[in-house]
Every structure is written in C-alpha cells, then in structure tokens.
Design a protein around this motif. Structure first.
Motif, PDB file in Angstrom:
ATOM      1  N   THR A  70      -1.803 -52.437   9.118  1.00 21.57           N
ATOM      2  CA  THR A  70      -1.880 -51.989   7.743  1.00 21.57           C
ATOM      3  C   THR A  70      -3.369 -52.013   7.258  1.00 21.57           C
ATOM      4  OG1 THR A  70      -1.909 -54.505   6.721  1.00 21.57           O
ATOM      5  CG2 THR A  70       0.200 -53.434   7.503  1.00 21.57           C
ATOM      6  N   ALA A  71      -3.501 -51.470   5.944  1.00 20.85           N
ATOM      7  CA  ALA A  71      -4.928 -51.824   5.525  1.00 20.85           C
ATOM      8  C   ALA A  71      -5.327 -52.898   4.831  1.00 20.85           C
ATOM      9  CB  ALA A  71      -5.098 -50.533   4.501  1.00 20.85           C
ATOM     10  N   LYS A  72      -4.515 -53.856   4.953  1.00 19.98           N
ATOM     11  CA  LYS A  72      -4.777 -55.148   4.296  1.00 19.98           C
ATOM     12  C   LYS A  72      -4.452 -56.350   4.997  1.00 19.98           C
ATOM     13  CE  LYS A  72      -2.388 -53.620  -0.039  1.00 19.98           C
ATOM     14  NZ  LYS A  72      -1.158 -53.521  -0.951  1.00 19.98           N
ATOM     15  N   ASP A  73      -4.776 -55.922   6.486  1.00 17.88           N
ATOM     16  CA  ASP A  73      -4.660 -56.970   7.410  1.00 17.88           C
ATOM     17  C   ASP A  73      -5.579 -58.259   7.310  1.00 17.88           C
ATOM     18  OD1 ASP A  73      -2.375 -55.760   8.599  1.00 17.88           O
ATOM     19  OD2 ASP A  73      -3.458 -54.727  10.152  1.00 17.88           O
ATOM     20  N   SER A  74      -6.620 -58.214   6.693  1.00 16.03           N
ATOM     21  CA  SER A  74      -7.424 -59.367   6.342  1.00 16.03           C
ATOM     22  C   SER A  74      -6.792 -60.379   5.440  1.00 16.03           C
ATOM     23  CB  SER A  74      -8.918 -58.769   5.857  1.00 16.03           C
ATOM     24  OG  SER A  74      -8.860 -57.983   4.603  1.00 16.03           O
ATOM     25  N   ASP A  75      -5.885 -59.916   4.652  1.00 12.69           N
ATOM     26  CA  ASP A  75      -5.113 -60.938   3.710  1.00 12.69           C
ATOM     27  C   ASP A  75      -4.169 -61.602   4.497  1.00 12.69           C
ATOM     28  OD1 ASP A  75      -6.515 -59.191   1.799  1.00 12.69           O
ATOM     29  OD2 ASP A  75      -4.659 -58.430   0.945  1.00 12.69           O
ATOM     30  N   GLU A  76      -3.812 -62.907   3.741  1.00 16.25           N
ATOM     31  CA  GLU A  76      -3.094 -63.852   4.331  1.00 16.25           C
ATOM     32  C   GLU A  76      -1.842 -63.286   4.728  1.00 16.25           C
ATOM     33  OE1 GLU A  76      -0.290 -67.402   2.767  1.00 16.25           O
ATOM     34  OE2 GLU A  76      -1.640 -66.678   1.452  1.00 16.25           O
ATOM     35  N   LYS A  77      -1.196 -63.712   5.668  1.00 16.34           N
ATOM     36  CA  LYS A  77       0.145 -62.984   6.376  1.00 16.34           C
ATOM     37  C   LYS A  77       1.144 -63.895   6.300  1.00 16.34           C
ATOM     38  CE  LYS A  77      -1.943 -59.615   9.257  1.00 16.34           C
ATOM     39  NZ  LYS A  77      -2.303 -58.920  10.766  1.00 16.34           N
ATOM     40  N   VAL A  78       2.417 -63.588   5.763  1.00 11.70           N
ATOM     41  CA  VAL A  78       3.599 -64.483   5.830  1.00 11.70           C
ATOM     42  C   VAL A  78       4.670 -63.674   6.544  1.00 11.70           C
ATOM     43  CG1 VAL A  78       3.059 -65.238   3.492  1.00 11.70           C
ATOM     44  CG2 VAL A  78       4.190 -63.050   3.688  1.00 11.70           C
ATOM     45  N   PRO A  79       5.475 -64.727   7.002  1.00  8.92           N
ATOM     46  CA  PRO A  79       6.681 -64.133   7.800  1.00  8.92           C
ATOM     47  C   PRO A  79       7.712 -63.179   7.117  1.00  8.92           C
ATOM     48  CG  PRO A  79       7.049 -66.392   7.375  1.00  8.92           C
ATOM     49  CD  PRO A  79       5.652 -66.089   6.972  1.00  8.92           C
ATOM     50  N   CYS A  80       7.968 -62.294   7.715  1.00 11.02           N
ATOM     51  CA  CYS A  80       8.729 -60.844   7.119  1.00 11.02           C
ATOM     52  C   CYS A  80       9.891 -60.457   8.135  1.00 11.02           C
ATOM     53  CB  CYS A  80       7.845 -59.727   6.707  1.00 11.02           C
ATOM     54  SG  CYS A  80       6.635 -60.180   5.520  1.00 11.02           S
ATOM     55  N   VAL A  81      11.046 -60.314   7.425  1.00  4.47           N
ATOM     56  CA  VAL A  81      12.012 -59.568   8.156  1.00  4.47           C
ATOM     57  C   VAL A  81      11.752 -58.163   7.912  1.00  4.47           C
ATOM     58  CG1 VAL A  81      14.305 -58.980   8.534  1.00  4.47           C
ATOM     59  CG2 VAL A  81      13.686 -61.411   7.629  1.00  4.47           C
ATOM     60  N   LEU A  82      11.797 -57.130   9.043  1.00  2.59           N
ATOM     61  CA  LEU A  82      11.506 -55.901   9.114  1.00  2.59           C
ATOM     62  C   LEU A  82      12.530 -55.083   9.247  1.00  2.59           C
ATOM     63  CD1 LEU A  82       8.656 -54.560   8.695  1.00  2.59           C
ATOM     64  CD2 LEU A  82       8.703 -53.927  11.028  1.00  2.59           C
ATOM     65  N   ALA A  83      12.871 -54.107   8.163  1.00  2.00           N
ATOM     66  CA  ALA A  83      14.196 -53.186   8.387  1.00  2.00           C
ATOM     67  C   ALA A  83      13.755 -51.894   8.135  1.00  2.00           C
ATOM     68  CB  ALA A  83      15.140 -53.902   7.351  1.00  2.00           C
ATOM     69  N   GLY A  84      14.878 -51.043   8.403  1.00  3.62           N
ATOM     70  CA  GLY A  84      14.978 -49.636   8.343  1.00  3.62           C
ATOM     71  C   GLY A  84      15.502 -49.304   6.809  1.00  3.62           C
ATOM     72  N   PRO A  85      15.600 -47.965   6.835  1.00  2.00           N
ATOM     73  CA  PRO A  85      15.824 -47.457   5.625  1.00  2.00           C
ATOM     74  C   PRO A  85      17.575 -47.221   5.302  1.00  2.00           C
ATOM     75  CG  PRO A  85      15.126 -45.620   6.608  1.00  2.00           C
ATOM     76  CD  PRO A  85      14.981 -46.939   7.612  1.00  2.00           C
ATOM     77  N   THR A  86      18.124 -47.100   6.327  1.00  2.00           N
ATOM     78  CA  THR A  86      19.505 -46.613   6.259  1.00  2.00           C
ATOM     79  C   THR A  86      20.694 -47.746   5.644  1.00  2.00           C
ATOM     80  OG1 THR A  86      20.236 -47.691   8.498  1.00  2.00           O
ATOM     81  CG2 THR A  86      19.238 -45.382   8.439  1.00  2.00           C
TER      82      THR A  86
END
Lengths: 377, 377
Positions: B308-324
C-alpha cells in the motif's frame, strides 16, 4: 427432486455437456410455501442464489421483493419488471459510487453494519432507510457465516443513532442465522437481540420499524429438514415473546430455500478408476466439479443427493471428483459417496438440489471448462 | 514484484475497478531462467495457470511447449501459433470424444493413470504416445495434490503394458510433486519411483523414453524460495543417481513458476470496520475476493504480499475479506494480515504474485461481481 418436467426436458432435448435444469413450478410452490408459513412477512428473494431472468420474472409476477448484493443485481431485478421499492441493497460492503447509482435507480433501503458505511449512505443516498446487521453465532447452520457481516448489538445502537443524526431513517435491524439452518430455535436468540436494540433506541425517540430476518431457510438435500410451516410457527412465537403486541414489520430473504430444490445438474461419468490394484476405494470423475457448478462442496459442506439409472445395484464407497487438472477439484473424499458398483464411463448422473449457488458460482473458464449451462423451464 | 512497467501502466491508464496487470518481460525472464536451469528439459507451460493469448504467443515465440487440460486450451495454444507436436494433453480425465478431437487437431501425447483411460486413448487416438502419472506424496508442497491424479508405481507398469498391447507408444512416466513445492529433495523420491517403472518394463522389451517431472516450481510470495538454478541442480543430481548414464528425455510443466510473479492485482479498499467498539481486530474489505480473483486463498493456502502507499505507517492485524455477500469470501482470518492503521476507504492496494490461477479461477458473476479484468503488458 428431479421433477417430471425436468426428466421430460432431458429425455426430449438431450442437451450436450453438463447442465443445470431448473423447474419454475417448484420455485412457485416454494414462494407460496413461504407466504403461507409467514403471512405477515415480506419476502425478499436473495438474488445471488440464482439470478436467472426467468426466476426473477416469475417472482416479480408473484409479488416478491428482492435482496441484492450489487448494482448489477439491482439492474437485473429492474429489468425483470420490479419497481425499486421492492429492492433492498443488502450488502453491507458497498462502494459509495455504487450506493449513489442505486439511489439514482430509486432504491431506498440499505444494509449497514458500521458507522463508516452509514456515512457513505448519508452522503450518497440522503434520507434513505437503513437497517443494521447484527452478528449471530450461526450455531446449527451447515454453512456458518463467520463474523464477516454485522456488529454486536450494542454497536448496532450507535450505528443506527448515527444514521438518525445524519438524516437517514434508522429503520431496523437485520440478522442471518447461517445458511441451511436446521435449528428452529436459532431465530429466537437473534430476535431477542434485535428487540433490545429496538427498546434502547425507542428510549431516545428513535422508533425502528423493521426486523430483517435474513435467509437460512434450508433446502432438502440428504437429510429431511423442517417444513416452512414449522419455521413460520417458531418465528412467530419468538416475535411475540420478544416484541409483545408491538410486532414490527418483518422481512425474510430466502435464496437456497426458494430455488435450491428446483434445480438438478445432469452430469456424465468421465472416468472410474482405482489408485492401486487392491484399492477398495473407487474414484469417480464427473464432467462437473468445484469449478463449474459444485463450488459449495467446498470442505464437503453440502452433500447433494445423487441419482443414477443403476441405483438398485450394489453400492460401494467412491471418491467423487471433477474434471479439471486441479487437485482441489474433489467433491467428496473425506466422506466417500456410495455409488453403484456398475457405474461406468459415459453413464449419466443427476445431482439434485442444485438450483442455488451453482451457475454463477462457476469459474469463468478454469482449465478451459466453460461455466455450467443453465436451462430454466 | 510490481514492476516499473506495471506501475507506469496503473499511473497512466488508471483502469476502473479491480484488475490484474501482468508484465510479459517477467514471463520472458522466467522462461529463460528455466531454460538455463534445466537445459536438457523441454518446457511445457501449464496453460491453466493463465491462458491469456499474449502469454501464449510470447511463449510460442520463445520456443516453449504446452501442457493443456482441455480441447479448449489446445485450441488456444494452436491459435497462438504453436504446432501440435508442442502440445501435451496432460489431463488424466478426458472424455473419449475430446481425445478424438485432440487427435484430429494433431496432438499425439496424452496423460493416463489407469487402464480405462488407456483404452479410450487407444480407440480415439490410435498409435499415440502415452505417459502414465504416478502418485507422489506431495510432502513439502504448500498446495498438496491429494490423490486425485496418478496411480501407484506398480500399477503404472500394468497401465503402460496395456498401452503397448493396444498399439499405443508406451512413452513414459509423469509425476507432480505438488504446487509451490519448496523442498528440493521432493523430486528425488519421485524420480526413484519413475526409474523403477522404466527398469521393470525394459525387461519386457518396452522401452520408455520420457520422464515428465510436472510443475511445482514455486513463485515467490512472502517467503524466499529456492532459485530455478537450485532446482535444476538438485533434479540433475537425482536423474543421474536413478538413471545412471541412460538419462531419459525430460519435460517440466511450470505454471505458477512461469507467470505467478509476473502479475499484480490492483484493488480498492471498500470498507474498514470493527465488529465491536473494543475489538482489536480490524476488518478490511476489498473489491476483490475469493470469487473474483483470489480463489487460491482457500484455506489461507497462499499468502500474497500486499503493498500500500502507507506501508511506512504502523501496522495492525486485519482480517482481509472480499466484497460479496458470501461469508466464505474471507481471504485471511485465521492468520490476520498486518496492514497500515491509516488504511482507509478508497485506498489502493497492490496484491503481488497474482499472475497465476487468478483470472480464470474467478466466478462468472457471483453476486453480480464481474470476473477480474486482466491487462497483459
């Protein structure tokens, strides 16, 4: 579940290649069954289960409303003749430009499950009605819903309050007890949660009107499932228990329950083999598999009834697999499927209860196999 | 892995909606890497990984041969300019009429793994060359192959003997060590099994010529994987060890290894939310998911690198999901994905290593979402 009309179609038309044939008479019976079982509820057909135009046109003529996931589905429903007041944009995950497009098309009912989504709707569809999806635990469902949609009931209160502040109509609460839900009491807990959201907001002068009870109504696969009437009675009991004499408007969103048992996949046995001379397990390979129609056998979740012309012969356990060069394209392996020992290359088989989540779930052209063809009769 | 050409394409063309962009220069480099690593082997590109005509035309021009799963794939390869002697019909599960069609088109090399399939080939493609697939245990592969394809080595002997009796050319043995195989020694055991089949049949006067070593060559996702050269050396060692100075013709069938790292999916964040006020886990919803490009996240098998364009920012755990509206449309939940805390609705993300098994794996139109668009540059 292969009706006489489906059998006649296959016998006379003899379509080439694997296909799904769906009998509209069964859809009509299912619709009438839901109306009878839940006469106070509006029925919003979950278009994603099977968006075939013939199904949509029939349901429009019967008076159904429609639960849609995308602008594309909204347009299909409008093309089938429905007015936009019969459409819910039921996806909690929407691009703001898609909300704007739906609003232009006249849709005024939107699902949300967080403040960020409310803010999008307020900007793109001012004054619209919103309902907030609440998390349920999905216990008893064969296809549990994980936590992808919805928020806890306490958060639903803030979401709907925010909608009210932003000039939207805080309209109600929705939940989904999980697809193919066979526990009649699953709705009770969700309705209890919903009634608490109603009461909390009522104290602030925000009067909710709608409970969207979602889908989860099962279709009959191998096991018998409770009838629509049994569901209706159980749900009415819970509504009375939790809402007293202020029973709200209710919506149900059957998808699988509306079309699942109306469809049959006709497939051909491509190969029957063993992995070694002494192997007790036979492998039966079909011309349909996970990537061209049977995606819902993922994790062997849905076990479809299978009919062959040799069902009176002795049956032996078989692994059932699809035709692609993908090793994941195996339908039943952990729990092998009993099939006639006489089954052989070229035999036809009927896979029943495949009217929902088959045709559009198919891949574009994985391995060069085209998506399964569909005939709606 | 988003090359400068891909970045430039995105910056100047700004395509609407989610899409996969594939850089042909990377495919060329991969092809040349395989040639250099295994100079004695013929390369059969596994078309199923990505059948885009631009890729096929490039590989035709570079001298590649092709592993195909269906007549449709055979026709695509012929359309791209390959002669039929460069095509293998590598699917062990074929309808007899499809074998006949391939034979008409000039294809003379067929995969089998049982006597029944040999009999089909003998009837529909008389005199053709066949190779028999042998089961391997797939240990070390990230995407293990189950037992869908192949038979035990002892049975391969009978299968090839039967081919010989029926006037086919018993040509060789194939195996597949499992996709994304990172254990360099996985090939050794399979080559040992193959050499036994060669020796047993040689005693009967049936001289096999080919070892098809399949695919399994990994693409680089998050972990570093051994280079093509390292694979080449390990495989050459095993060939010498098991075949001595009678090293057979060899084939490799890279699919993922040829195109995986050449493609990038550009997606948009549709929603970022939490399920409750105190939830530590964020849910990030994208406009691509399991049903329109990321099918291989099934069981979280493949973990793609994300930029992402923000990869230098702090990262936190995310669930990644699709749009359906499908609860199964969640990519990473068991092992959440660290993403920038500043990531928000409308942000672009790049999902790398997505050149293989994405575009044609996509569903036709599930939920009304169209299959992911592809740009080959």
């Amino acid at each position: 579940m292969a009706t006489q009309r489906i059998r006649d179609f296959l016998a006379t038309r003899r379509p080439e290649g694997p296909c799904m044939i769906l009998d509209l008479d069964v859809v009509r019976e299912n619709y009438e069954g839901f109306v009878k079982a839940l006469p106070q509820s509006r029925i919003f057909y979950a278009v994603k289960a099977n968006p075939a135009p013939e199904i949509l046109r029939l349901l429009v003529s019967l008076g159904s409303s429609f639960d849609t996931a995308t602008v594309a589905e909204i347009e299909m429903v409008l093309d089938a003749g429905a007015t936009p007041d019969r459409i819910s944009f039921g996806n909690t995950i929407k691009k703001e430009r898609d909300i704007a497009r739906a609003y232009e098309l006249g849709v005024s009912l939107y699902a949300v499950d967080c403040v960020e989504e409310v803010e999008k709707v307020a900007r793109a569809a001012p004054g619209a009605r919103v309902f907030c999806r609440v998390l349920t635990d999905g216990e008893g469902a064969e296809w549990p819903l994980s936590r992808k949609f919805g928020c806890v009931p306490e958060m639903a209160v803030s979401v709907l309050r925010r909608a009210h502040e932003l000039g939207l109509q805080a309209y109600g609460v929705s939940f989904h007890v999980g697809s193919q839900q066979t526990n009649l009491k699953a709705w009770d807990r969700a309705l209890s949660d919903a009634s608490k959201v109603f009461r909390t907001l009522a104290k602030e002068g925000i009067v909710l009107k709608l409970v969207n009870m979602g889908g989860g109504f099962p279709t009959r696969y191998l096991k018998d499932v409770p009838s629509a009437q049994a569901y209706g009675l159980a749900i009415f009991d819970s509504l009375s228990k939790h809402f007293g004499n202020r029973i709200p408007e209710t919506i149900i969103e059957p998808g699988r329950g509306m079309v699942g048992n109306a469809g049959v996949i006709r497939s051909e046995v491509v190969l029957v083999s063993k992995k070694s001379e002494n192997d007790k397990l036979r492998w039966v390979y079909l011309d349909v598999g996970k990537f061209n129609g049977l995606a819902e056998t993922m994790d062997e979740a849905i076990r479809y009834p299978i009919e062959t012309a040799k069902d009176s012969d002795e049956k032996v356990p078989c692994v059932l697999a699809g035709p692609t060069c993908d090793s994941a394209d195996v339908m039943y392996e952990k729990t092998p499927y009993p099939l006639p020992i006489s089954l052989t290359v070229g035999d036809e088989i009927l896979i029943e209860g495949t009217g929902a989540y088959t045709t559009t779930y198919a891949s574009v052209a994985f391995n060069g196999f085209e998506p399964i063809r569909s005939y709606v009769i």
